[in-house]
Design an enzyme around this catalytic site. Structure first.
Site, PDB file in Angstrom:
ATOM      1  N   ARG A   1       0.772  -1.247   0.013  1.00 33.26           N
ATOM      2  CA  ARG A   1      -0.147  -0.086  -0.115  1.00 33.26           C
ATOM      3  C   ARG A   1       0.927   1.292  -0.053  1.00 33.26           C
ATOM      4  O   ARG A   1       1.855   1.222   0.318  1.00 33.26           O
ATOM      5  CB  ARG A   1      -1.016   0.019   1.179  1.00 33.26           C
ATOM      6  CG  ARG A   1      -1.960  -0.978   1.251  1.00 33.26           C
ATOM      7  CD  ARG A   1      -2.561  -0.989   2.684  1.00 33.26           C
ATOM      8  NE  ARG A   1      -1.905  -1.146   3.664  1.00 33.26           N
ATOM      9  CZ  ARG A   1      -1.492  -0.226   4.570  1.00 33.26           C
ATOM     10  NH1 ARG A   1      -1.830   1.060   4.360  1.00 33.26           N
ATOM     11  NH2 ARG A   1      -0.692  -0.535   5.590  1.00 33.26           N
TER      12      ARG A   1
ATOM     13  N   LYS B   1      -7.926  -2.925   1.602  1.00 31.63           N
ATOM     14  CA  LYS B   1      -8.017  -2.208   2.873  1.00 31.63           C
ATOM     15  C   LYS B   1      -8.516  -0.948   2.743  1.00 31.63           C
ATOM     16  O   LYS B   1      -9.120  -0.396   3.891  1.00 31.63           O
ATOM     17  CB  LYS B   1      -6.384  -1.869   3.086  1.00 31.63           C
ATOM     18  CG  LYS B   1      -5.525  -3.130   3.718  1.00 31.63           C
ATOM     19  CD  LYS B   1      -5.958  -3.856   4.760  1.00 31.63           C
ATOM     20  CE  LYS B   1      -5.352  -4.870   5.339  1.00 31.63           C
ATOM     21  NZ  LYS B   1      -5.796  -5.608   6.348  1.00 31.63           N
TER      22      LYS B   1
ATOM     23  N   HIS C   1      -8.806  -5.126  13.162  1.00 28.10           N
ATOM     24  CA  HIS C   1      -7.747  -5.921  12.471  1.00 28.10           C
ATOM     25  C   HIS C   1      -7.408  -7.265  13.222  1.00 28.10           C
ATOM     26  O   HIS C   1      -6.260  -7.100  13.795  1.00 28.10           O
ATOM     27  CB  HIS C   1      -6.681  -5.078  12.109  1.00 28.10           C
ATOM     28  CG  HIS C   1      -5.579  -5.421  11.131  1.00 28.10           C
ATOM     29  ND1 HIS C   1      -4.426  -4.941  11.084  1.00 28.10           N
ATOM     30  CD2 HIS C   1      -5.902  -6.185   9.771  1.00 28.10           C
ATOM     31  CE1 HIS C   1      -3.655  -5.677  10.339  1.00 28.10           C
ATOM     32  NE2 HIS C   1      -4.503  -6.273   9.634  1.00 28.10           N
TER      33      HIS C   1
ATOM     34  N   SER D   1       1.813  -7.286  10.829  1.00 24.14           N
ATOM     35  CA  SER D   1       2.577  -8.160   9.900  1.00 24.14           C
ATOM     36  C   SER D   1       3.691  -8.827  10.220  1.00 24.14           C
ATOM     37  O   SER D   1       4.618  -7.973  11.058  1.00 24.14           O
ATOM     38  CB  SER D   1       2.947  -7.243   8.714  1.00 24.14           C
ATOM     39  OG  SER D   1       3.264  -7.998   7.615  1.00 24.14           O
TER      40      SER D   1
ATOM     41  N   LYS E   1      -0.263 -13.917  12.636  1.00 24.61           N
ATOM     42  CA  LYS E   1      -1.506 -13.785  13.018  1.00 24.61           C
ATOM     43  C   LYS E   1      -2.460 -14.782  11.865  1.00 24.61           C
ATOM     44  O   LYS E   1      -3.273 -15.521  12.394  1.00 24.61           O
ATOM     45  CB  LYS E   1      -2.215 -12.343  12.554  1.00 24.61           C
ATOM     46  CG  LYS E   1      -3.741 -12.108  12.626  1.00 24.61           C
ATOM     47  CD  LYS E   1      -3.880 -10.341  12.758  1.00 24.61           C
ATOM     48  CE  LYS E   1      -3.252  -9.828  11.546  1.00 24.61           C
ATOM     49  NZ  LYS E   1      -3.919  -9.961  10.190  1.00 24.61           N
ATOM     50  N   THR E   2      -2.125 -14.880  10.802  1.00 25.09           N
ATOM     51  CA  THR E   2      -2.906 -15.864   9.681  1.00 25.09           C
ATOM     52  C   THR E   2      -2.200 -17.477   9.952  1.00 25.09           C
ATOM     53  O   THR E   2      -3.453 -18.093  10.171  1.00 25.09           O
ATOM     54  CB  THR E   2      -2.358 -15.311   8.254  1.00 25.09           C
ATOM     55  OG1 THR E   2      -2.780 -13.960   8.084  1.00 25.09           O
ATOM     56  CG2 THR E   2      -2.809 -16.371   7.315  1.00 25.09           C
TER      57      THR E   2
ATOM     58  N   ASP F   1      -8.146 -11.962   8.895  1.00 29.91           N
ATOM     59  CA  ASP F   1      -7.726 -10.395   8.948  1.00 29.91           C
ATOM     60  C   ASP F   1      -8.568  -9.662   9.228  1.00 29.91           C
ATOM     61  O   ASP F   1      -8.279  -8.582  10.023  1.00 29.91           O
ATOM     62  CB  ASP F   1      -7.260 -10.103   7.403  1.00 29.91           C
ATOM     63  CG  ASP F   1      -6.504  -8.879   7.354  1.00 29.91           C
ATOM     64  OD1 ASP F   1      -5.324  -8.874   8.246  1.00 29.91           O
ATOM     65  OD2 ASP F   1      -6.411  -7.894   6.514  1.00 29.91           O
TER      66      ASP F   1
ATOM     67  N   ARG G   1       2.689 -12.320  -1.813  1.00 28.94           N
ATOM     68  CA  ARG G   1       1.235 -12.441  -1.230  1.00 28.94           C
ATOM     69  C   ARG G   1       0.482 -13.447  -2.257  1.00 28.94           C
ATOM     70  O   ARG G   1       0.706 -13.676  -3.277  1.00 28.94           O
ATOM     71  CB  ARG G   1       0.468 -11.152  -0.994  1.00 28.94           C
ATOM     72  CG  ARG G   1       1.027 -10.143  -0.106  1.00 28.94           C
ATOM     73  CD  ARG G   1       0.204 -10.264   1.169  1.00 28.94           C
ATOM     74  NE  ARG G   1       0.589  -9.205   2.166  1.00 28.94           N
ATOM     75  CZ  ARG G   1       0.324  -9.298   3.332  1.00 28.94           C
ATOM     76  NH1 ARG G   1      -0.988 -10.027   3.649  1.00 28.94           N
ATOM     77  NH2 ARG G   1       0.580  -8.183   4.096  1.00 28.94           N
TER      78      ARG G   1
END
Length: 526
Positions: A54, A196, A215, A233, A237-238, A252, A316
């Protein structure tokens, strides 16, 4: 093809409208347009140009009533005038008009009571593919009466040549007009701007309805026990929420309302750097036809080298959540029993697991801490602390305390437990100690999920005053108290004291005369 008109899309004219294409049709268009390369197993691979992430410094909100009274203006949420928006909006419409366009419709938010219908207009097929992966896919019947609540015009191929005159950051722009329910994008091909962007809007709409937007990832056990995983990041988390023993709700973005937890999305967007079938089998196996890989490196035969970061560290993959076998089909579940804040502490001073009081949960939620390892820049030899309010400050239009207050209220109402889990270093900081093993972290997570951590005897650490278990199955006892794992105790004390000071300094911005929201006493002391 579609019978939707140029006027219906807000364009002056239009060529062919490729509206809500199937996965097979998108694959055909991507192949015909030579938009990407096929991997060895048939997954489409695309490059997103010079932007492989981003562009947060180019994000703006139109400053107008009534929304300007709700937005927390500053470095994250920057204003742009209605006149500049109107000028750029007209340029975007001119740019897209007369072209063949791809139109993708989807839902944001799995709870029908608060879902938002969103439409994306793009000029390339893979961006429409990305949207199909990431948003909740309407049925054919739902599409017949689909009328968007919000529209994103993605004119990635145009730029703002007058950006200096407009007083903007660069020729790239991502602008939200809340009152007109429109966003415009120019100059960046990165698909994550669209994902996002809608997350940012959900973070505006829902808290104003007393619904917490978060988030975080979420999963649910066979007995209906829900767990939320917050983390920036690189904290896991994932990875940690994707668990063969628990159903994945989402990886997410979620909301928390009176009914419980619900996913905003219909897919997952996972980092693939250093991905392997051994360490992350569910994600690895989700990469197949209909998934979409971004900026990975592959040979002429399409064999991917996931360790190659020559294009970007931020490689990604997006894929529909159905690619995870053990997912929750409704994308919804009840109220959470546990909340886990993940941090990758490269200083090596935070414990692998700590039980938080409600006040500490508020403190660490607002702090949103992780640490980045020393970079390649000359002279930088130690970790860099990173604080992002609510573990997602870049996407919060309202003041961070608005989200923290909602979290506190819901934790109280539903009697939720909170924990801080460090997936970073132990026995020393980056370059000295070792990264916490996934096995040890999983043991901490499992003890939280099965409730056995509640039976442990706890002690409190110095500086951060965190409550830590003295023993935990599957975790080396020496690791549980991080000071014990450091050979040089004086060095640990100095490093812990230094990091505590960073926390204290960062939290000063949340200290106001409003005594009902001062959680400084729940944080570290020097």
């Amino acid at each position: 093809m579609s019978d939707v008109s140029a006027a219906g899309l807000g364009l002056k004219s239009v060529g062919k409208v490729h509206h809500n294409l199937s996965y097979d049709e998108l694959f055909e268009h991507e192949t015909r347009n030579k938009e990407g390369q096929l991997s060895a197993n048939g997954t489409m691979m695309v490059d997103t140009g010079k932007f492989t992430g981003r562009s947060p410094k180019d994000k703006y909100f139109v400053q107008q009533d009534p929304s300007q009274g709700n937005i927390a203006w500053g470095n994250i949420n920057k204003p742009v005038s209605e006149a500049i928006f109107d000028e750029l909006h007209a340029e975007v419409i001119d740019y897209l008009s007369g072209k063949d366009v791809y139109v993708a419709d989807g839902y944001s938010g799995a709870n029908p009571q608060t879902t938002r219908k969103v439409r994306f207009i793009t000029e390339i097929a893979w961006q429409s593919h990305f949207i199909k992966n990431m948003f909740i896919r309407p049925t054919a019947e739902q599409l017949e009466s689909f009328a968007p609540d919000f529209t994103v015009y993605n004119a990635a191929g145009t730029t703002n040549i007058n950006w200096e005159k407009h007083g903007l950051n660069s020729e790239v722009f991502v602008i939200f007009n809340i009152e007109k329910n429109i966003a415009i994008i120019g100059g960046s091909w990165y698909g994550g701007e669209m994902k996002k962007g809608i997350f940012t809007m959900m973070n505006y709409w829902l808290p104003l309805e007393k619904i917490l937007s978060m988030h975080c990832s979420a999963n649910v056990g066979k007995d209906g026990d829900v767990c939320l995983f917050f983390g920036l990041s690189g904290t896991g988390k994932t990875t940690l929420s994707t668990d063969s023993k628990r159903k994945l709700i989402g990886d997410d973005e979620h909301g928390w309302d009176k009914d419980g937890i619900f996913n905003f999305e219909g897919g997952c967007y996972a980092k693939t750097i250093d991905l392997s079938a051994e360490s992350e089998p569910e994600i690895f196996n989700a990469i197949r036809r209909d998934a979409l890989l971004e900026n990975v490196v592959a040979d002429a035969e399409g064999n991917i080298d996931y360790s190659d970061s020559s294009k970007t560290e931020n490689t990604r993959v997006s894929y529909p959540i159905e690619h995870i076998d053990n997912h929750e089909p409704t994308l919804m579940a009840g109220h959470p029993e546990n909340i886990i804040f993940l941090t990758c502490d490269a200083f090596g001073v935070l414990p692998p697991v700590s039980k938080l009081s409600k006040e500490q949960a508020m403190y660490y939620f607002l702090s949103g801490y992780t640490a980045k390892v020393a970079g390649t820049e000359r002279g930088i030899t130690e970790p860099q602390a990173a604080f992002s309010a609510c573990f997602g400050e870049a996407f919060l239009p309202l003041h961070p305390t608005a989200y923290a207050k909602l979290l506190g209220e819901k934790m109280d109402k539903y009697n939720v437990n909170a924990y801080l889990v460090n997936t970073g270093w132990a026995g020393g900081g980056y370059g000295v100690g070792e990264r916490m093993s996934i096995k040890a972290t999983r043991a901490c997570i499992n003890a939280i999920l099965d409730g056995s951590i509640k039976n442990a005897e706890f002690e409190q650490t110095r500086f951060f005053r965190l409550n830590i278990p003295k023993e935990l199955p599957g975790v080396d006892t020496e690791l549980l108290n991080p000071r014990n794992a450091w050979p040089d105790k004086d060095s640990f004390d100095a490093t812990a004291n230094k990091l505590a000071g960073m926390f204290i300094e960062n939290f000063k911005k949340y200290t106001t005369n409003n005594d009902d929201f001062d959680y400084t006493q729940a944080g570290p002391l020097k």
